[in-house]
Design a protein around this motif. Sequence first.
Motif, short mmCIF file in Angstrom:
data_model
loop_
_atom_site.label_atom_id
_atom_site.label_comp_id
_atom_site.label_asym_id
_atom_site.label_seq_id
_atom_site.Cartn_x
_atom_site.Cartn_y
_atom_site.Cartn_z
N ALA A 313 44.59 0.41 -47.47
CA ALA A 313 44.89 0.78 -47.79
C ALA A 313 45.56 2.59 -47.07
O ALA A 313 46.32 2.74 -46.86
N PHE A 314 44.12 2.88 -47.27
CA PHE A 314 43.59 4.21 -46.74
C PHE A 314 44.29 4.24 -44.86
O PHE A 314 44.98 5.13 -44.72
N LEU A 315 44.10 2.94 -44.26
CA LEU A 315 44.10 3.08 -42.96
C LEU A 315 45.70 2.62 -42.66
O LEU A 315 45.92 3.14 -41.73
N SER A 316 45.95 1.86 -44.28
CA SER A 316 47.58 2.07 -43.36
C SER A 316 48.07 3.35 -43.86
O SER A 316 49.02 3.25 -42.62
N TYR A 317 47.81 4.13 -44.87
CA TYR A 317 48.50 5.34 -44.32
C TYR A 317 48.53 5.87 -43.75
O TYR A 317 49.70 7.19 -43.15
N ILE A 318 47.42 6.13 -43.38
CA ILE A 318 46.90 7.64 -42.02
C ILE A 318 47.12 6.56 -40.91
O ILE A 318 48.10 7.43 -39.70
N GLY A 319 47.37 5.35 -40.38
CA GLY A 319 48.27 5.08 -39.47
C GLY A 319 49.69 5.25 -38.88
O GLY A 319 50.71 4.96 -37.85
N LYS A 320 50.31 5.86 -40.34
CA LYS A 320 51.88 5.96 -40.49
C LYS A 320 51.65 7.38 -39.49
O LYS A 320 51.31 8.98 -39.31
N PRO A 321 53.79 8.18 -38.53
CA PRO A 321 53.26 8.54 -37.46
C PRO A 321 53.52 10.61 -38.54
O PRO A 321 52.67 10.98 -37.93
N GLU A 322 54.27 10.28 -39.33
CA GLU A 322 54.25 11.35 -40.26
C GLU A 322 52.96 12.03 -40.34
O GLU A 322 52.42 13.14 -41.17
N VAL A 323 51.96 10.95 -41.05
CA VAL A 323 50.49 11.44 -41.67
C VAL A 323 49.17 11.91 -40.60
O VAL A 323 48.73 12.86 -40.67
N ALA A 324 50.03 10.79 -39.50
CA ALA A 324 48.82 11.50 -38.44
C ALA A 324 49.19 12.54 -37.45
O ALA A 324 48.10 13.39 -37.59
N GLY A 325 50.86 13.19 -37.89
CA GLY A 325 51.26 14.37 -37.40
C GLY A 325 49.97 15.63 -38.01
O GLY A 325 50.02 16.67 -38.30
#
Length: 388
Positions: A313-325
Amino acid sequence: MADDKVKTGTGLVGETARGVSRRVLLKSAAVLGATTVAAPYYVKRAFASSGELNILCWTDELPEPVLADFKDATGITVTKTPFSSNEEQINKMQATLGQGFDLCMPSFNRAKDFQFLEVLKPFDESKVDLSAYLPSLLKASSDLWTWDGLYHLPHVWGTEAMTWNNEANKLSYAESSYGLLWDPEYVGKVQMRTYSGLLGLGLWMDATGKLPTNRMLDSYKDEATMRKIYDELTAYAIEHKNQIRQFWDSTDSIQAGFRENGCTIGQTWDGPVKAMIKNGEPYTFMAAKEGALTWMDGFALSAAAQNVDEVYAFLSYIGKPEVAGKIATSSNYNAVIKGADDYVPAADKALFRSAYPENALDKLWWYPPAPAWFNSVRNQYAERFQAA
Protein backbone atom coordinates in the motif's frame (compact mmCIF):
# COMPACT_ATOMS: atom_id res chain seq x y z
CA MET A 1 1.25 22.11 -9.33
CA ALA A 2 4.00 24.39 -10.60
CA ASP A 3 3.59 25.84 -14.06
CA ASP A 4 7.35 26.15 -14.61
CA LYS A 5 8.13 23.68 -17.39
CA VAL A 6 11.91 23.69 -16.86
CA LYS A 7 12.94 20.23 -15.74
CA THR A 8 14.61 19.29 -12.48
CA GLY A 9 16.40 16.09 -11.53
CA THR A 10 13.33 13.94 -12.17
CA GLY A 11 12.88 15.24 -15.68
CA LEU A 12 16.57 15.26 -16.56
CA VAL A 13 17.92 12.09 -15.02
CA GLY A 14 17.51 10.02 -18.17
CA GLU A 15 19.59 12.60 -20.02
CA THR A 16 22.14 13.35 -17.30
CA ALA A 17 23.12 9.87 -16.15
CA ARG A 18 24.91 9.16 -19.42
CA GLY A 19 28.11 8.04 -17.71
CA VAL A 20 26.40 5.51 -15.50
CA SER A 21 24.04 4.53 -18.32
CA ARG A 22 26.91 2.80 -20.02
CA ARG A 23 27.52 0.76 -16.89
CA VAL A 24 24.24 0.00 -15.18
CA LEU A 25 21.31 2.15 -16.17
CA LEU A 26 19.62 1.90 -19.56
CA LYS A 27 16.79 -0.57 -20.05
CA SER A 28 13.26 -0.14 -21.32
CA ALA A 29 10.20 -0.49 -19.12
CA ALA A 30 8.89 -3.14 -21.51
CA VAL A 31 11.86 -5.39 -20.90
CA LEU A 32 11.23 -5.08 -17.17
CA GLY A 33 7.82 -6.64 -17.71
CA ALA A 34 6.06 -4.25 -15.34
CA THR A 35 2.62 -5.19 -14.09
CA THR A 36 0.29 -2.40 -13.00
CA VAL A 37 -0.61 -2.57 -9.32
CA ALA A 38 -4.22 -2.32 -8.21
CA ALA A 39 -3.65 0.22 -5.45
CA PRO A 40 -7.16 0.24 -3.91
CA TYR A 41 -6.98 -3.55 -3.42
CA TYR A 42 -3.80 -3.35 -1.39
CA VAL A 43 -5.04 -0.40 0.63
CA LYS A 44 -8.19 -2.37 1.44
CA ARG A 45 -6.13 -5.37 2.53
CA ALA A 46 -3.97 -3.05 4.65
CA PHE A 47 -7.04 -1.69 6.45
CA ALA A 48 -7.94 -5.27 7.32
CA SER A 49 -4.56 -6.01 8.90
CA SER A 50 -2.35 -4.25 11.45
CA GLY A 51 -2.46 -0.71 10.09
CA GLU A 52 1.22 -0.31 10.95
CA LEU A 53 4.41 -0.07 8.93
CA ASN A 54 7.95 0.01 10.36
CA ILE A 55 10.68 1.55 8.21
CA LEU A 56 14.40 1.77 8.90
CA CYS A 57 15.08 4.99 7.03
CA TRP A 58 17.46 7.81 6.20
CA THR A 59 16.81 10.72 8.53
CA ASP A 60 15.29 13.13 5.99
CA GLU A 61 13.98 11.05 3.07
CA LEU A 62 10.47 10.32 4.41
CA PRO A 63 8.93 13.74 5.17
CA GLU A 64 6.36 13.78 7.98
CA PRO A 65 3.67 15.60 5.91
CA VAL A 66 3.75 12.76 3.36
CA LEU A 67 3.42 10.13 6.08
CA ALA A 68 0.53 12.04 7.63
CA ASP A 69 -1.22 12.16 4.23
CA PHE A 70 -0.59 8.43 3.79
CA LYS A 71 -2.21 7.72 7.15
CA ASP A 72 -5.21 9.86 6.22
CA ALA A 73 -5.56 7.99 2.93
CA THR A 74 -5.07 4.45 4.25
CA GLY A 75 -5.25 4.41 8.04
CA ILE A 76 -1.69 3.05 8.18
CA THR A 77 0.72 4.54 10.71
CA VAL A 78 4.38 4.60 9.66
CA THR A 79 6.97 4.30 12.41
CA LYS A 80 10.44 5.49 11.40
CA THR A 81 13.75 4.33 12.85
CA PRO A 82 16.31 6.78 11.46
CA PHE A 83 19.95 6.16 10.57
CA SER A 84 22.59 8.38 8.98
CA SER A 85 24.91 5.97 7.13
CA ASN A 86 24.72 2.70 5.25
CA GLU A 87 27.05 1.17 7.82
CA GLU A 88 24.64 2.06 10.63
CA GLN A 89 21.74 0.61 8.65
CA ILE A 90 23.64 -2.60 7.90
CA ASN A 91 24.55 -3.00 11.56
CA LYS A 92 20.91 -2.61 12.65
CA MET A 93 19.64 -5.11 10.09
CA GLN A 94 22.38 -7.60 10.91
CA ALA A 95 21.86 -7.30 14.67
CA THR A 96 18.14 -8.11 14.46
CA LEU A 97 18.12 -10.21 11.26
CA GLY A 98 15.57 -7.68 10.08
CA GLN A 99 13.20 -8.21 13.00
CA GLY A 100 11.20 -5.09 13.82
CA PHE A 101 11.46 -3.63 10.32
CA ASP A 102 9.25 -4.08 7.28
CA LEU A 103 11.30 -1.92 4.95
CA CYS A 104 14.84 -0.59 5.00
CA MET A 105 16.50 1.91 2.66
CA PRO A 106 19.85 0.79 1.19
CA SER A 107 21.79 2.87 -1.29
CA PHE A 108 21.71 1.19 -4.68
CA ASN A 109 25.45 0.46 -4.79
CA ARG A 110 25.35 -1.62 -1.55
CA ALA A 111 23.66 -4.68 -3.07
CA LYS A 112 26.55 -7.08 -2.39
CA ASP A 113 26.56 -6.21 1.32
CA PHE A 114 22.86 -7.00 1.69
CA GLN A 115 22.98 -10.11 -0.46
CA PHE A 116 25.72 -11.46 1.81
CA LEU A 117 23.75 -10.67 4.99
CA GLU A 118 20.61 -12.55 3.85
CA VAL A 119 18.30 -10.22 5.79
CA LEU A 120 15.99 -9.37 2.85
CA LYS A 121 13.38 -11.07 0.72
CA PRO A 122 12.38 -10.16 -2.85
CA PHE A 123 9.45 -7.95 -3.71
CA ASP A 124 6.36 -9.46 -5.29
CA GLU A 125 6.63 -7.61 -8.60
CA SER A 126 2.97 -8.27 -9.40
CA LYS A 127 2.10 -5.94 -6.52
CA VAL A 128 4.33 -3.04 -7.61
CA ASP A 129 3.72 -0.71 -10.55
CA LEU A 130 7.21 -0.85 -12.02
CA SER A 131 6.11 1.27 -14.98
CA ALA A 132 5.78 4.27 -12.63
CA TYR A 133 9.57 4.53 -12.22
CA LEU A 134 11.98 6.30 -14.53
CA PRO A 135 13.41 3.33 -16.49
CA SER A 136 17.06 4.37 -16.11
CA LEU A 137 16.78 4.52 -12.33
CA LEU A 138 14.74 1.34 -12.02
CA LYS A 139 17.44 -0.43 -13.98
CA ALA A 140 20.08 0.95 -11.63
CA SER A 141 18.28 -1.05 -8.95
CA SER A 142 17.32 -4.12 -11.00
CA ASP A 143 20.79 -4.64 -12.48
CA LEU A 144 22.45 -4.84 -9.07
CA TRP A 145 19.64 -6.12 -6.85
CA THR A 146 18.23 -9.09 -8.77
CA TRP A 147 19.37 -12.55 -7.73
CA ASP A 148 16.34 -14.78 -7.01
CA GLY A 149 13.99 -11.83 -7.47
CA LEU A 150 14.04 -8.01 -7.28
CA TYR A 151 15.29 -6.74 -3.91
CA HIS A 152 15.43 -2.95 -4.37
CA LEU A 153 13.15 -0.17 -5.61
CA PRO A 154 14.35 3.44 -6.12
CA HIS A 155 13.15 6.21 -3.81
CA VAL A 156 15.21 9.42 -4.23
CA TRP A 157 18.56 10.41 -5.65
CA GLY A 158 20.88 13.28 -4.89
CA THR A 159 24.47 14.44 -4.72
CA GLU A 160 27.27 15.49 -2.45
CA ALA A 161 29.23 18.52 -3.63
CA MET A 162 30.32 22.01 -2.61
CA THR A 163 28.54 24.34 -0.17
CA TRP A 164 29.61 27.80 0.92
CA ASN A 165 28.38 30.80 2.86
CA ASN A 166 27.68 33.60 0.38
CA GLU A 167 28.55 36.28 2.90
CA ALA A 168 32.04 34.83 3.36
CA ASN A 169 32.72 33.51 -0.15
CA LYS A 170 31.92 34.71 -3.67
CA LEU A 171 32.46 31.71 -5.93
CA SER A 172 31.44 30.60 -9.43
CA TYR A 173 31.14 27.16 -11.01
CA ALA A 174 34.59 27.61 -12.55
CA GLU A 175 35.94 28.00 -9.00
CA SER A 176 33.76 25.31 -7.41
CA SER A 177 36.36 22.62 -6.75
CA TYR A 178 37.03 20.05 -4.06
CA GLY A 179 40.52 21.55 -4.06
CA LEU A 180 39.15 24.66 -2.33
CA LEU A 181 38.68 22.63 0.82
CA TRP A 182 42.47 22.29 1.00
CA ASP A 183 43.26 25.94 0.14
CA PRO A 184 44.99 27.76 3.05
CA GLU A 185 42.45 30.58 2.61
CA TYR A 186 39.86 28.32 4.25
CA VAL A 187 41.97 26.85 7.05
CA GLY A 188 39.81 25.96 10.04
CA LYS A 189 36.57 26.75 8.17
CA VAL A 190 35.87 23.48 6.31
CA GLN A 191 33.44 20.65 7.01
CA MET A 192 33.34 17.29 5.25
CA ARG A 193 32.56 13.64 5.83
CA THR A 194 35.67 11.50 6.28
CA TYR A 195 35.41 8.90 3.53
CA SER A 196 33.67 11.04 0.89
CA GLY A 197 36.05 13.89 1.73
CA LEU A 198 38.92 11.59 0.73
CA LEU A 199 37.04 10.74 -2.46
CA GLY A 200 36.58 14.43 -3.30
CA LEU A 201 40.27 15.01 -2.61
CA GLY A 202 41.07 12.18 -5.01
CA LEU A 203 38.91 13.64 -7.77
CA TRP A 204 40.67 17.00 -7.41
CA MET A 205 44.14 15.41 -7.39
CA ASP A 206 43.19 13.35 -10.45
CA ALA A 207 41.85 16.42 -12.30
CA THR A 208 45.03 18.38 -11.57
CA GLY A 209 47.38 15.52 -12.44
CA LYS A 210 48.70 15.22 -8.88
CA LEU A 211 47.41 11.63 -8.55
CA PRO A 212 46.00 10.11 -11.78
CA THR A 213 43.27 7.59 -10.90
CA ASN A 214 40.78 7.58 -13.81
CA ARG A 215 38.44 9.78 -11.74
CA MET A 216 39.03 7.51 -8.73
CA LEU A 217 37.56 4.47 -10.49
CA ASP A 218 40.97 2.78 -10.33
CA SER A 219 40.48 2.48 -6.57
CA TYR A 220 37.72 -0.08 -7.26
CA LYS A 221 39.98 -2.36 -9.36
CA ASP A 222 41.66 -4.37 -6.63
CA GLU A 223 42.71 -3.90 -3.02
CA ALA A 224 46.38 -3.29 -3.76
CA THR A 225 45.61 -0.49 -6.20
CA MET A 226 43.04 1.00 -3.84
CA ARG A 227 45.51 1.01 -0.94
CA LYS A 228 48.20 2.66 -3.03
CA ILE A 229 45.80 5.47 -3.94
CA TYR A 230 44.34 5.90 -0.46
CA ASP A 231 47.76 5.83 1.20
CA GLU A 232 48.59 9.02 -0.72
CA LEU A 233 45.19 10.63 -0.20
CA THR A 234 45.12 9.96 3.52
CA ALA A 235 48.68 11.17 4.04
CA TYR A 236 47.80 14.43 2.27
CA ALA A 237 44.57 14.83 4.24
CA ILE A 238 46.29 14.23 7.58
CA GLU A 239 49.07 16.66 6.73
CA HIS A 240 46.44 19.33 6.00
CA LYS A 241 43.94 18.37 8.66
CA ASN A 242 44.04 21.87 10.16
CA GLN A 243 41.75 22.83 7.27
CA ILE A 244 38.90 20.89 8.89
CA ARG A 245 36.60 22.55 11.40
CA GLN A 246 34.33 19.52 11.77
CA PHE A 247 33.45 16.15 10.29
CA TRP A 248 29.73 15.74 9.64
CA ASP A 249 27.72 12.54 9.74
CA SER A 250 24.08 13.61 9.30
CA THR A 251 21.72 16.29 8.07
CA ASP A 252 21.66 17.92 11.51
CA SER A 253 25.43 18.03 11.80
CA ILE A 254 25.80 19.58 8.34
CA GLN A 255 23.41 22.37 9.24
CA ALA A 256 24.95 22.87 12.69
CA GLY A 257 28.39 23.11 11.11
CA PHE A 258 27.34 26.17 9.16
CA ARG A 259 24.90 27.70 11.63
CA GLU A 260 26.77 27.19 14.89
CA ASN A 261 30.26 25.78 14.47
CA GLY A 262 32.01 28.36 12.31
CA CYS A 263 32.19 26.52 8.97
CA THR A 264 31.96 28.72 5.88
CA ILE A 265 32.63 26.09 3.21
CA GLY A 266 32.30 22.35 2.91
CA GLN A 267 31.57 19.20 0.95
CA THR A 268 27.99 18.20 1.86
CA TRP A 269 24.79 16.53 0.79
CA ASP A 270 22.43 18.68 -1.26
CA GLY A 271 19.22 18.22 0.76
CA PRO A 272 20.26 19.82 4.07
CA VAL A 273 21.69 22.87 2.34
CA LYS A 274 18.72 23.31 0.02
CA ALA A 275 16.52 23.34 3.11
CA MET A 276 18.66 26.14 4.56
CA ILE A 277 18.48 28.13 1.32
CA LYS A 278 14.69 27.76 1.22
CA ASN A 279 14.70 29.05 4.80
CA GLY A 280 16.33 32.26 3.59
CA GLU A 281 19.87 31.48 4.78
CA PRO A 282 22.83 32.78 2.71
CA TYR A 283 24.25 29.56 1.26
CA THR A 284 24.99 28.05 -2.14
CA PHE A 285 25.07 24.37 -3.01
CA MET A 286 26.83 23.67 -6.30
CA ALA A 287 28.39 20.74 -8.13
CA ALA A 288 32.16 20.70 -8.02
CA LYS A 289 33.71 21.03 -11.45
CA GLU A 290 35.34 17.61 -10.88
CA GLY A 291 31.84 16.07 -10.63
CA ALA A 292 29.15 15.90 -7.95
CA LEU A 293 29.17 12.58 -6.05
CA THR A 294 25.85 10.98 -6.98
CA TRP A 295 23.85 8.39 -5.05
CA MET A 296 20.41 6.81 -5.09
CA ASP A 297 18.55 5.37 -2.11
CA GLY A 298 15.66 2.95 -2.33
CA PHE A 299 13.51 0.47 -0.46
CA ALA A 300 14.24 -3.17 0.36
CA LEU A 301 11.87 -5.65 2.00
CA SER A 302 13.01 -7.12 5.31
CA ALA A 303 13.07 -10.92 5.45
CA ALA A 304 11.25 -10.56 8.78
CA ALA A 305 8.60 -8.12 7.54
CA GLN A 306 5.31 -8.56 9.40
CA ASN A 307 3.20 -5.91 7.66
CA VAL A 308 3.48 -6.94 4.04
CA ASP A 309 0.11 -5.62 2.84
CA GLU A 310 1.04 -2.24 4.32
CA VAL A 311 4.35 -2.33 2.43
CA TYR A 312 2.60 -2.61 -0.93
CA ALA A 313 0.00 0.00 0.00
CA PHE A 314 2.87 2.36 0.86
CA LEU A 315 4.81 1.67 -2.35
CA SER A 316 1.63 2.23 -4.36
CA TYR A 317 1.00 5.54 -2.59
CA ILE A 318 4.50 7.01 -3.02
CA GLY A 319 4.53 5.86 -6.65
CA LYS A 320 1.97 8.53 -7.54
CA PRO A 321 3.57 11.52 -9.34
CA GLU A 322 1.94 14.07 -7.04
CA VAL A 323 3.20 12.25 -3.93
CA ALA A 324 6.69 11.75 -5.38
CA GLY A 325 6.77 15.47 -6.19
CA LYS A 326 5.85 16.30 -2.60
CA ILE A 327 8.57 13.98 -1.29
CA ALA A 328 11.13 15.67 -3.55
CA THR A 329 10.02 19.14 -2.45
CA SER A 330 9.95 18.32 1.26
CA SER A 331 13.14 16.25 1.40
CA ASN A 332 15.06 18.45 -1.08
CA TYR A 333 16.24 15.38 -3.00
CA ASN A 334 15.24 14.27 -6.50
CA ALA A 335 12.29 12.04 -7.37
CA VAL A 336 12.45 8.73 -9.28
CA ILE A 337 8.81 8.60 -10.46
CA LYS A 338 7.63 9.62 -13.93
CA GLY A 339 5.71 12.90 -13.92
CA ALA A 340 6.81 13.95 -10.42
CA ASP A 341 8.59 16.94 -11.94
CA ASP A 342 5.20 18.49 -12.72
CA TYR A 343 4.51 18.72 -8.98
CA VAL A 344 7.77 20.41 -7.96
CA PRO A 345 7.49 24.19 -7.32
CA ALA A 346 9.29 26.67 -9.56
CA ALA A 347 11.56 27.75 -6.69
CA ASP A 348 12.84 24.19 -6.27
CA LYS A 349 13.46 23.92 -9.99
CA ALA A 350 15.50 27.12 -9.83
CA LEU A 351 17.55 25.64 -6.98
CA PHE A 352 18.24 22.57 -9.09
CA ARG A 353 19.40 24.69 -12.04
CA SER A 354 21.72 26.74 -9.86
CA ALA A 355 23.18 23.61 -8.26
CA TYR A 356 24.07 22.06 -11.63
CA PRO A 357 25.15 24.85 -14.02
CA GLU A 358 26.74 24.50 -17.44
CA ASN A 359 28.00 20.91 -17.95
CA ALA A 360 27.64 19.77 -14.33
CA LEU A 361 24.93 17.21 -15.09
CA ASP A 362 27.13 15.53 -17.68
CA LYS A 363 29.88 15.14 -15.09
CA LEU A 364 27.91 13.47 -12.29
CA TRP A 365 30.08 10.90 -10.49
CA TRP A 366 27.83 7.93 -9.69
CA TYR A 367 29.04 5.70 -6.89
CA PRO A 368 29.90 2.37 -8.56
CA PRO A 369 29.10 -1.02 -7.03
CA ALA A 370 31.75 -1.68 -4.41
CA PRO A 371 33.72 -4.94 -4.38
CA ALA A 372 33.25 -7.02 -1.22
CA TRP A 373 36.53 -5.82 0.30
CA PHE A 374 36.15 -2.14 -0.57
CA ASN A 375 34.02 -0.54 2.15
CA SER A 376 35.84 -2.06 5.11
CA VAL A 377 39.21 -0.93 3.73
CA ARG A 378 37.86 2.52 2.87
CA ASN A 379 36.54 2.85 6.41
CA GLN A 380 39.99 2.05 7.80
CA TYR A 381 41.42 5.04 5.93
CA ALA A 382 38.51 7.24 7.00
CA GLU A 383 39.07 6.32 10.65
CA ARG A 384 42.81 7.00 10.29
CA PHE A 385 42.03 10.44 8.88
CA GLN A 386 39.57 11.28 11.63
CA ALA A 387 41.75 10.01 14.46
CA ALA A 388 44.98 11.66 13.30
